[in-house]
Scaffold this active site. Structure first.
Site, PDB file in Angstrom:
ATOM      1  N   LYS A   1       4.371   1.472  16.051  1.00 59.64           N
ATOM      2  CA  LYS A   1       3.253   2.287  16.546  1.00 59.64           C
ATOM      3  C   LYS A   1       3.404   2.624  18.029  1.00 59.64           C
ATOM      4  O   LYS A   1       2.629   2.170  18.875  1.00 59.64           O
ATOM      5  CB  LYS A   1       1.918   1.567  16.328  1.00 59.64           C
ATOM      6  CG  LYS A   1       1.806   0.864  14.989  1.00 59.64           C
ATOM      7  CD  LYS A   1       0.875   1.560  14.032  1.00 59.64           C
ATOM      8  CE  LYS A   1       1.101   1.140  12.603  1.00 59.64           C
ATOM      9  NZ  LYS A   1       0.778  -0.216  12.249  1.00 59.64           N
TER      10      LYS A   1
ATOM     11  N   ASP B   1       0.819  -1.220   0.000  1.00 60.28           N
ATOM     12  CA  ASP B   1       0.000   0.000   0.000  1.00 60.28           C
ATOM     13  C   ASP B   1       0.847   1.262   0.000  1.00 60.28           C
ATOM     14  O   ASP B   1       0.424   2.297   0.507  1.00 60.28           O
ATOM     15  CB  ASP B   1      -0.929  -0.004   1.221  1.00 60.28           C
ATOM     16  CG  ASP B   1      -0.176  -0.014   2.536  1.00 60.28           C
ATOM     17  OD1 ASP B   1       1.025  -0.357   2.540  1.00 60.28           O
ATOM     18  OD2 ASP B   1      -0.778   0.339   3.564  1.00 60.28           O
TER      19      ASP B   1
ATOM     20  N   ASP C   1       2.275   6.164   2.447  1.00 56.33           N
ATOM     21  CA  ASP C   1       1.451   4.988   2.761  1.00 56.33           C
ATOM     22  C   ASP C   1      -0.003   5.397   2.481  1.00 56.33           C
ATOM     23  O   ASP C   1      -0.463   6.417   2.987  1.00 56.33           O
ATOM     24  CB  ASP C   1       1.660   4.627   4.240  1.00 56.33           C
ATOM     25  CG  ASP C   1       0.678   3.573   4.742  1.00 56.33           C
ATOM     26  OD1 ASP C   1       1.122   2.617   5.369  1.00 56.33           O
ATOM     27  OD2 ASP C   1      -0.546   3.733   4.543  1.00 56.33           O
TER      28      ASP C   1
HETATM   29  N1  GDD Z   1      -0.547 -11.554   3.243  1.00 57.97           N
HETATM   30  C1  GDD Z   1      -0.794 -10.767   4.284  1.00 57.97           C
HETATM   31  N2  GDD Z   1      -1.270 -11.313   5.438  1.00 57.97           N
HETATM   32  N3  GDD Z   1      -0.575  -9.427   4.173  1.00 57.97           N
HETATM   33  C2  GDD Z   1      -0.834  -8.643   5.240  1.00 57.97           C
HETATM   34  C3  GDD Z   1      -1.329  -9.151   6.456  1.00 57.97           C
HETATM   35  C4  GDD Z   1      -1.566 -10.561   6.547  1.00 57.97           C
HETATM   36  O1  GDD Z   1      -2.007 -11.100   7.569  1.00 57.97           O
HETATM   37  N4  GDD Z   1      -1.484  -8.106   7.321  1.00 57.97           N
HETATM   38  C5  GDD Z   1      -1.094  -6.996   6.649  1.00 57.97           C
HETATM   39  N5  GDD Z   1      -0.711  -7.314   5.396  1.00 57.97           N
HETATM   40  C6  GDD Z   1      -0.211  -6.398   4.358  1.00 57.97           C
HETATM   41  C7  GDD Z   1      -1.178  -5.266   4.055  1.00 57.97           C
HETATM   42  O2  GDD Z   1      -2.029  -5.615   2.972  1.00 57.97           O
HETATM   43  C8  GDD Z   1      -0.224  -4.125   3.676  1.00 57.97           C
HETATM   44  O3  GDD Z   1       0.093  -4.142   2.297  1.00 57.97           O
HETATM   45  C9  GDD Z   1       1.047  -4.440   4.452  1.00 57.97           C
HETATM   46  O4  GDD Z   1       0.959  -5.800   4.860  1.00 57.97           O
HETATM   47  C10 GDD Z   1       1.225  -3.528   5.678  1.00 57.97           C
HETATM   48  O5  GDD Z   1       0.041  -3.566   6.447  1.00 57.97           O
HETATM   49  P1  GDD Z   1      -0.685  -2.210   6.903  1.00 57.97           P
HETATM   50  O6  GDD Z   1      -1.915  -2.619   7.609  1.00 57.97           O
HETATM   51  O7  GDD Z   1      -0.783  -1.265   5.785  1.00 57.97           O
HETATM   52  O8  GDD Z   1       0.354  -1.710   7.990  1.00 57.97           O
HETATM   53  P2  GDD Z   1       0.632  -0.223   8.492  1.00 57.97           P
HETATM   54  O9  GDD Z   1       0.585   0.740   7.382  1.00 57.97           O
HETATM   55  O10 GDD Z   1      -0.225   0.041   9.678  1.00 57.97           O
HETATM   56  O11 GDD Z   1       2.152  -0.357   9.027  1.00 57.97           O
HETATM   57  C11 GDD Z   1       3.140  -0.962   8.243  1.00 57.97           C
HETATM   58  O12 GDD Z   1       3.586  -0.101   7.201  1.00 57.97           O
HETATM   59  C12 GDD Z   1       4.231   1.116   7.654  1.00 57.97           C
HETATM   60  C13 GDD Z   1       4.715   1.862   6.408  1.00 57.97           C
HETATM   61  O13 GDD Z   1       3.706   2.067   5.518  1.00 57.97           O
HETATM   62  C14 GDD Z   1       4.315  -1.338   9.160  1.00 57.97           C
HETATM   63  O14 GDD Z   1       5.206  -2.121   8.382  1.00 57.97           O
HETATM   64  C15 GDD Z   1       5.011  -0.098   9.709  1.00 57.97           C
HETATM   65  O15 GDD Z   1       6.172  -0.479  10.433  1.00 57.97           O
HETATM   66  C16 GDD Z   1       5.428   0.813   8.563  1.00 57.97           C
HETATM   67  O16 GDD Z   1       6.010   2.024   9.077  1.00 57.97           O
HETATM   68 MG    MG Z   2      -0.016   0.664   5.427  1.00 60.57          MG
END
Ligand code: GDD
Ligand code: MG
Length: 344
Positions: A158, A107, A219
């Protein structure tokens, strides 16, 4: 590998039907922007880690031949978290023990030089190399303080307390893993790469490198960031090879009255109709939207087939697929309207 299995809850109602990575930014799914950039950086084969609505990915992307890459799918019947998804994909990887595996959150729009990140990783034989970026408010992300030589000291996902805000450097969701580090993750259970794998690696004394990059990064996890990303692509602020920067983007089969005003990086989805005197500003309209005479849509996302009646006003809102806003009605700032709702 692309992590695309999350539910995208912060983007509801848009993600009720379409998984977040398949939502069109500037008319093209986020995943396709990422695949294209990875391909141009030399990636030939991609494992998609799917969970939520996997069918949408297989239907649109197939075996990847249309995009010039080979795509294979590692599906999780129940979501395994980011680390579990990476471990689940290992069965599909062809690289050997010390070879690099590039992994992207599904994303993110970014201008990072993926090839340089992989090269730097290989040169240092780190366990993992992380792409880091600096943001004004790091609390929504994973904080990653580093030493002067770029080795990661800590990983704070977080943070909840002010004392934990020790840096403005965050995990940008783009990793290079040594293959054997992936194989060492516990199989078939829910694992968070951010909360478990990275801290455990640091505790064991493994080298994790952080590379701070200053190119474009966003993001797209909330509607407001999604709008920002889409308008940035259209206007040429976000990297998009071969795209001519413009004030708005009109997709195939859309019809627009000569005196309608469209600006601030808006995208008009395929088959949409914009009537005389209407205004679409800083917004994204998905396919087949109808904006009637004199209606105003500002800083908003409009779902597939939604209809905004004559003289109606929609500002800072998210309308699900098929929403109808009756003539003259107003949708207020911050509203999220479920698919099929009628607003009068
Ligand atoms: N296959 C799979 N299975 N993918 C997953 C799962 C799962 O269970 N959970 C999450 N994802 C995928 C989501 O689709 C997304 O593309 C990515 O992993 C990150 O998940 P988000 O839900 O978008 O996380 P975030 O934005 O809160 O935090 C993450 O991204 C940040 C940067 O954009 C973390 O990695 C943070 O550390 C980081 O700063
Ligand atoms: Mg994200």
């Amino acid at each position: 590998m692309l992590l695309v299995g999350g539910e995208g809850t912060r983007l509801r109602p848009l993600t009720l039907t379409t998984p977040k990575p398949m939502l069109p930014v500037a008319g093209t799914p986020i995943t396709i922007h990422q695949i294209t950039r990875a391909r141009d950086a030399g990636v030939q084969r991609i494992v998609l880690g799917t969970a939520y609505r996997a069918d949408v990915f297989t239907d649109h992307l197939g075996d990847g031949s249309r995009l010039g890459v080979e795509i294979v799918y590692a599906h999780e019947e129940t979501p395994l978290g980011t680390g579990g998804a990476i471990r689940n994909a290992a069965a599909h990887l062809r690289s050997d023990g010390h070879e690099p595996v590039l992994i992207l959150n599904g994303d993110v729009l970014s201008g990072v030089d993926m090839a340089a990140l992989v090269d730097g990783h290989v040169a240092t034989d780190a366990a993992v190399t992380l792409h880091l970026t600096r943001v004004d408010d790091p609390r929504r992300y994973g904080l990653v303080p580093t030493d002067g030589d770029g080795s990661v000291r800590q990983f704070l996902e977080k943070p909840q307390t002010p004392e934990e805000i020790v840096t403005d450097q965050i995990n940008a969701g783009c990793y290079v893993f040594r293959r054997d580090v992936i194989d060492a993750i516990a199989p078939d259970r829910v694992v968070s790469v951010e909360r478990e794998v990275f801290p455990a690696l640091l505790d064991s004394g493994a080298l994790i490198r952080g590379v701070v990059d200053t190119s474009y990064w966003l993001d797209l996890g909330t509607p407001w960031d999604f709008l920002q990303g889409s308008t940035d692509l259209v206007r040429g602020v976000a990297p998009w090879d071969g795209h001519q920067p413009a004030d708005f983007l009109v997709l195939d089969g859309a019809q627009i009255a000569a005196d309608a005003v469209i600006d601030n990086g808006s995208t008009i989805g395929p088959g949409s109709h914009i009537a005389s005197g209407a205004l679409v500003r800083g917004s994204v309209l998905f396919a087949d939207a109808i904006i009637e005479q004199g209606a105003q849509v500002v800083d908003s996302v409009v779902g597939i087939g939604a209809c905004i009646g004559a003289g109606a006003s929609v500002r800072g809102a998210v309308l699900g697929d098929g929403v109808v806003v009756r003539p003259g009605a107003q949708v207020a700032e911050g509203e999220r309207i479920d698919p099929g709702t009628v607003i009068s």
